[in-house]
Design a protein around this motif. Structure first.
Motif, PDB file in Angstrom:
ATOM      1  N   LYS A 173       0.803  -1.217   0.000  1.00 39.64           N
ATOM      2  CA  LYS A 173       0.000   0.000   0.000  1.00 39.64           C
ATOM      3  C   LYS A 173       0.843   1.278   0.000  1.00 39.64           C
ATOM      4  N   LYS A 174       2.095   1.171   0.454  1.00 41.76           N
ATOM      5  CA  LYS A 174       2.909   2.384   0.553  1.00 41.76           C
ATOM      6  C   LYS A 174       4.114   2.408  -0.384  1.00 41.76           C
ATOM      7  N   VAL A 175       4.298   1.385  -1.203  1.00 38.67           N
ATOM      8  CA  VAL A 175       5.419   1.372  -2.152  1.00 38.67           C
ATOM      9  C   VAL A 175       5.261   2.530  -3.124  1.00 38.67           C
ATOM     10  N   ASN A 176       6.328   3.324  -3.284  1.00 35.54           N
ATOM     11  CA  ASN A 176       6.235   4.528  -4.115  1.00 35.54           C
ATOM     12  C   ASN A 176       7.500   4.714  -4.943  1.00 35.54           C
ATOM     13  N   PHE A 177       7.675   5.904  -5.451  1.00 33.64           N
ATOM     14  CA  PHE A 177       8.762   6.240  -6.362  1.00 33.64           C
ATOM     15  C   PHE A 177      10.130   5.873  -5.785  1.00 33.64           C
ATOM     16  N   ARG A 178      10.841   4.994  -6.503  1.00 32.83           N
ATOM     17  CA  ARG A 178      12.202   4.576  -6.168  1.00 32.83           C
ATOM     18  C   ARG A 178      12.357   3.927  -4.790  1.00 32.83           C
ATOM     19  N   ASP A 179      11.278   3.447  -4.213  1.00 29.69           N
ATOM     20  CA  ASP A 179      11.411   2.679  -2.979  1.00 29.69           C
ATOM     21  C   ASP A 179      12.012   1.312  -3.298  1.00 29.69           C
ATOM     22  N   ALA A 180      12.572   0.656  -2.279  1.00 33.95           N
ATOM     23  CA  ALA A 180      13.078  -0.708  -2.434  1.00 33.95           C
ATOM     24  C   ALA A 180      12.081  -1.664  -1.782  1.00 33.95           C
ATOM     25  N   TRP A 181      11.779  -2.778  -2.501  1.00 36.19           N
ATOM     26  CA  TRP A 181      10.743  -3.685  -2.000  1.00 36.19           C
ATOM     27  C   TRP A 181      11.005  -5.099  -2.501  1.00 36.19           C
ATOM     28  N   ILE A 182      11.011  -6.059  -1.594  1.00 32.65           N
ATOM     29  CA  ILE A 182      11.064  -7.474  -1.960  1.00 32.65           C
ATOM     30  C   ILE A 182      10.021  -8.211  -1.133  1.00 32.65           C
ATOM     31  N   GLN A 197      10.409  -7.162   2.807  1.00 35.44           N
ATOM     32  CA  GLN A 197      11.213  -6.032   3.268  1.00 35.44           C
ATOM     33  C   GLN A 197      10.892  -4.818   2.403  1.00 35.44           C
ATOM     34  N   TYR A 198      10.873  -3.686   3.061  1.00 36.60           N
ATOM     35  CA  TYR A 198      10.542  -2.436   2.367  1.00 36.60           C
ATOM     36  C   TYR A 198      11.417  -1.312   2.906  1.00 36.60           C
ATOM     37  N   LEU A 199      11.898  -0.472   2.019  1.00 30.89           N
ATOM     38  CA  LEU A 199      12.714   0.667   2.430  1.00 30.89           C
ATOM     39  C   LEU A 199      12.335   1.867   1.579  1.00 30.89           C
ATOM     40  N   GLN A 200      11.935   2.925   2.253  1.00 38.06           N
ATOM     41  CA  GLN A 200      11.471   4.123   1.559  1.00 38.06           C
ATOM     42  C   GLN A 200      12.619   4.919   0.968  1.00 38.06           C
ATOM     43  N   ASN A 201      12.383   5.461  -0.202  1.00 41.56           N
ATOM     44  CA  ASN A 201      13.332   6.373  -0.833  1.00 41.56           C
ATOM     45  C   ASN A 201      13.373   7.670  -0.015  1.00 41.56           C
ATOM     46  N   ASN A 202      14.528   7.943   0.558  1.00 47.89           N
ATOM     47  CA  ASN A 202      14.675   9.115   1.412  1.00 47.89           C
ATOM     48  C   ASN A 202      16.067   9.700   1.192  1.00 47.89           C
ATOM     49  N   LYS A 203      16.155  10.896   0.680  1.00 48.69           N
ATOM     50  CA  LYS A 203      17.453  11.489   0.340  1.00 48.69           C
ATOM     51  C   LYS A 203      18.364  11.650   1.553  1.00 48.69           C
ATOM     52  N   GLU A 204      17.770  11.644   2.748  1.00 51.31           N
ATOM     53  CA  GLU A 204      18.566  11.784   3.961  1.00 51.31           C
ATOM     54  C   GLU A 204      19.230  10.474   4.368  1.00 51.31           C
ATOM     55  N   THR A 205      18.638   9.359   3.958  1.00 50.09           N
ATOM     56  CA  THR A 205      19.151   8.056   4.396  1.00 50.09           C
ATOM     57  C   THR A 205      19.548   7.134   3.250  1.00 50.09           C
TER      58      THR A 205
END
Length: 226
Positions: A173-182, A197-205
């Motif tokens: 439901k929250k996968v978005n632009f350039r996120d990482a998801w498997i 596993q999910y990791l949000q695209n965040n320029k800070e991290t």
């Protein structure tokens, strides 16, 4: 002159004999060096060679009988494609030339581990229709393995997200632009997946310039009984 030379030879012989005598007296149990070397060689030959044990798909632990091993690695930025291994066979990878940007999906029979089909869906430049045509007909007893690459979410609509949720995803439901998801789920499991596993695209991290770091998940999936 001859007498002098003879005396010197006799003295040398006496010295050698005396040295040998004291060595034998002081070290009666001396070990022959050649024998010692043979002892160490035998010990080295008897020492078992420790080899790194490799399990299915290169996983850290083996799977019990009645389970399939799997390993999924997401894409790295927009440079290195993802990889999906199932039952010790790489079914999708850059080497096999069957992955692409967006969502990379493999459908597998949960009973016998047979690969049904694979698909790659561009979620940035293309619309969601081809993805829906791929996942909507999925039947009960089918495993769904997903690996993102570059951008998995820009054109991912609510219908597609809901279908992934039915497969057991909690992050679709929250996968978005350039996120990482498997993700590993299945049709008819009626439960949240333990392999996601999910990791949000965040320029800070972000680990990479504009993309989060690579994700990886491995494990064992029970075979579906008929």
């Amino acid at each position: 002159m001859r007498c002098s030379a003879t005396i010197r030879v006799v003295l040398v012989l006496c010295t050698l004999i005396t040295t040998w005598y004291f060595a034998e007296t002081m070290y009666p149990n001396k070990v022959d060096m050649k024998s010692l070397k043979r002892i160490f060689d035998n010990i080295a030959e008897e020492e078992p060679t420790k080899k790194k044990v490799e399990f299915s798909c290169g996983n850290e632990k083996p799977c019990p009988d009645g389970y399939f091993a799997f390993r999924i690695i997401s894409g790295a930025g927009n440079v290195v494609g993802p990889s999906i291994c199932f039952d010790n066979t790489i079914i999708m990878s850059s080497v096999k030339n069957n992955v692409g940007r967006g969502l990379n999906i493999a459908l597998i029979n949960a009973s016998n581990g047979t690969l049904i089909k694979t698909g790659t869906f561009d979620m940035y430049f293309a619309d969601v229709k081809p993805l829906l045509e791929f996942i909507k007909p999925v039947k009960d007893g089918t495993l769904v393995l997903v690996a993102s690459y570059d951008d998995p979410g820009t054109n991912l609509n609510e219908e597609a997200r809901s279908l992934f949720k039915e497969f057991g995803s909690i992050h679709a439901k929250k996968v978005n632009f350039r996120d990482a998801w498997i993700f590993v789920g299945g049709k008819g499991i009626n439960a949240e997946s333990s392999f996601e596993q999910y990791l949000q695209n965040n320029k800070e991290t972000n680990k990479y310039d504009g993309w989060p770091e690579v994700l990886e998940v491995e494990g064992c999936i029970p075979k579906k009984s008929n």
